[in-house]
Scaffold this active site. Structure first.
Site, PDB file in Angstrom:
ATOM      1  N   GLN A  25      48.810  55.011  39.642  1.00  0.00           N
ATOM      2  CA  GLN A  25      47.765  54.046  39.311  1.00  0.00           C
ATOM      3  C   GLN A  25      46.627  54.822  38.668  1.00  0.00           C
ATOM      4  O   GLN A  25      46.404  55.996  38.960  1.00  0.00           O
ATOM      5  CB  GLN A  25      47.283  53.291  40.558  1.00  0.00           C
ATOM      6  N   SER A  26      45.888  54.155  37.786  1.00  0.00           N
ATOM      7  CA  SER A  26      44.981  54.878  36.891  1.00  0.00           C
ATOM      8  C   SER A  26      43.681  55.346  37.526  1.00  0.00           C
ATOM      9  O   SER A  26      43.052  56.264  37.012  1.00  0.00           O
ATOM     10  CB  SER A  26      44.644  53.997  35.675  1.00  0.00           C
ATOM     11  N   SER A  27      43.249  54.737  38.618  1.00  0.00           N
ATOM     12  CA  SER A  27      41.957  55.097  39.196  1.00  0.00           C
ATOM     13  C   SER A  27      41.980  54.930  40.706  1.00  0.00           C
ATOM     14  O   SER A  27      42.830  54.224  41.261  1.00  0.00           O
ATOM     15  CB  SER A  27      40.846  54.208  38.598  1.00  0.00           C
TER      16      SER A  27
END
Length: 217
Positions: A25-27
């Site tokens: 997941q990106s963040s």
């Protein structure tokens, strides 16, 4: 009945090696708030088992890492590449191929090592074998779309920031001692102690600067 009976791409030599399921997941915010995405990604492991693999390794150390950064900063992705290059992996699975990479360089590295060592790639819809020209083309297109999508998202973000900046409304972080009121206007912080401590620091810095000025004889 498992899907392996209907998929000619999956051979005994693939099943003899372990499977890797890669999660990302990106963040950190997505990791905390978007639990449904995590559950869907973890569910890929069950699909891989249904395909016939008994040894499945889940790599989730890149949760909270953008795929747009260099792979050297994504420990999990580097582990995937290393394991494939050692000939230990029969298939690399991810819910969406964009989870694996959003840069041309990293995507090409992954496809190259998977082709050399005969490792399959799987997403939610399909199993890909890089020995098949059609699969090479599909993976190439999906990789390109993934890279382009990230660039479009960045362009939209920058365009929005530039528009706010032109209106004088772009504030990524307010200075200490200031806050926004209910209508969004910038005002002094309602906590008097914060404002007072800010003024004390400002006075201290002013005194320090003044002490650095040499005295004129």
């Amino acid at each position: 009945m498992t899907e392996v009976l209907y998929n000619a791409k999956i051979k005994p030599e693939h099943l003899a090696r372990r499977a890797i399921v890669y999660l990302r997941q990106s963040s950190e915010r997505q990791v905390r708030q978007n639990k449904e995405s995590q559950q869907l990604q973890y569910a890929v492991a069950e699909r891989v088992r249904a395909l016939g693999w008994k040894q499945v390794e889940i790599i989730n150390s890149d949760l909270g890492s953008s795929a747009g950064i260099a792979s050297a900063q994504r420990e999990g992705f580097e582990r995937v590449l290393s394991s494939v290059a050692l000939g230990e992996v029969g298939i690399v699975g991810s819910r969406e191929l964009s989870r694996l990479s959003r840069t041309d360089k990293d995507w090409c590295r992954l496809l190259e090592v998977c082709q050399i060592f005969g490792t399959l790639i799987a997403d939610e819809q399909q199993v890909y074998d890089l020995n098949y020209l059609d699969d090479q083309l599909v993976l190439g297109i999906k990789g390109t779309l993934s890279v382009v999508e990230l660039k479009v998202l960045r362009q939209r973000l920058l365009a929005g920031q530039e528009s706010k900046a032109r209106r004088g409304e772009l504030f990524k972080r307010l200075p200490i001692g200031y806050a926004r009121d209910p209508v969004g206007k910038i005002v002094f912080h309602p906590d008097r102690r914060i404002c007072d401590s800010t003024r004390v620091r400002q006075v201290s810095r002013t005194v320090e600067r003044a002490s650095d000025i040499p005295m004129v004889p």
